[in-house]
Design an enzyme around this catalytic site. Sequence first.
Site, short mmCIF file in Angstrom:
data_model
loop_
_atom_site.label_atom_id
_atom_site.label_comp_id
_atom_site.label_asym_id
_atom_site.label_seq_id
_atom_site.Cartn_x
_atom_site.Cartn_y
_atom_site.Cartn_z
N CYS A 154 -0.74 -4.45 2.93
CA CYS A 154 0.17 -3.79 4.24
C CYS A 154 0.04 -4.79 5.38
CB CYS A 154 -0.37 -2.50 4.24
SG CYS A 154 0.28 -1.67 5.92
N CYS A 211 7.14 -6.18 5.91
CA CYS A 211 6.49 -4.90 5.59
C CYS A 211 6.58 -4.91 4.04
CB CYS A 211 7.58 -3.86 6.32
SG CYS A 211 7.22 -2.19 5.71
N1 DGL Z 1 3.29 -2.42 7.75
C1 DGL Z 1 3.86 -1.81 6.35
C2 DGL Z 1 3.59 -2.41 5.21
O1 DGL Z 1 3.44 -3.72 4.99
C3 DGL Z 1 3.71 -0.13 6.21
C4 DGL Z 1 3.37 0.43 7.39
C5 DGL Z 1 3.94 2.17 7.19
O2 DGL Z 1 3.43 2.80 6.35
O3 DGL Z 1 4.87 2.25 8.07
O4 DGL Z 1 3.71 -1.86 4.00
#
Ligand code: DGL
Length: 279
Positions: A189, A78
């Site tokens: 993301c 993430c």
């Molecule tokens: N998947 C997460 C990232 O790579 C973010 C998702 C969220 O906002 O919870 O930043």
Amino acid sequence: MFESSRAVQPVAVFDSGVGGLSVLQAMLTQLPNENFVFLADEVHLPYGDKPQAFIEQRVLTLCDWARGVPTKAMVIACNTATAAGATRARQVHGAWPIVGIEPAVKPASMMTRSGVVGILATSNTVASERFKALVERFDPLARVLAVPCPGLVELIEQSPMDPARVQARLAPVLDTLLEQGVDVIVLGCTHYPFVRHLIQAHVGANVAVIETGLPVARQLEQRLKEAGLCQPATTLKGEQAPYLRVQFFTTGDPAAFHAKLQALMGSQWREAQVSPLRV
Ligand code: DGL
């Protein structure tokens, strides 16, 4: 002796939700002998608009839990959580390898011909000091336009996902980037690779769309090798059904996560076990 007993432990992978699955996919292929424990902090999704201190605390809590499983390493799959919590988690956990994920600013800056690259990321990633420092480092190579996409993660988390709503959310953001001459777009993301086809269809074949799952998988492989923590090769593992290699946990609703897992990863995940996580 100690290292070889740790080597058989799984690797923890963590995201606010299903985004980390895009990284998991790359790791399952790149590291065919490894097993994984996937943690989705869905009760707190999205991370993109939460205070940084709150996300840092979630990173620390989930790292504590994962280390106690036990697991031999952690992949923070993430961008938002890496920006908010990777530094502190590494201070706390010392020798337990923690691999984070950052938007691919460097490859994009080296790849662009127009000299302008676009980064799609959450509001928190774009606002983070870590991301600003990353952009500054490559500033001489390219103009970097970072744009947040509030609401996109929630649309990707919907099951079934509604492509028309995703397209409507993306169109103004992508049009702005195209007007500025962007010829490379970075998916900053881990949720966004699941709508990569919609992004590519909107921007056309002359704009490269890049993601970071494979580089992260390679980095994990490197870290495990350096630490002597690679799972000894067996003849079976890589050929095992993938769902046997991953245990899933969510702080949200296991049945809902299971439905999304199949929708995003395919019906071969039907037998996957998803357990509740109360941390
Ligand atoms: N998947 C997460 C990232 O790579 C973010 C998702 C969220 O906002 O919870 O930043």
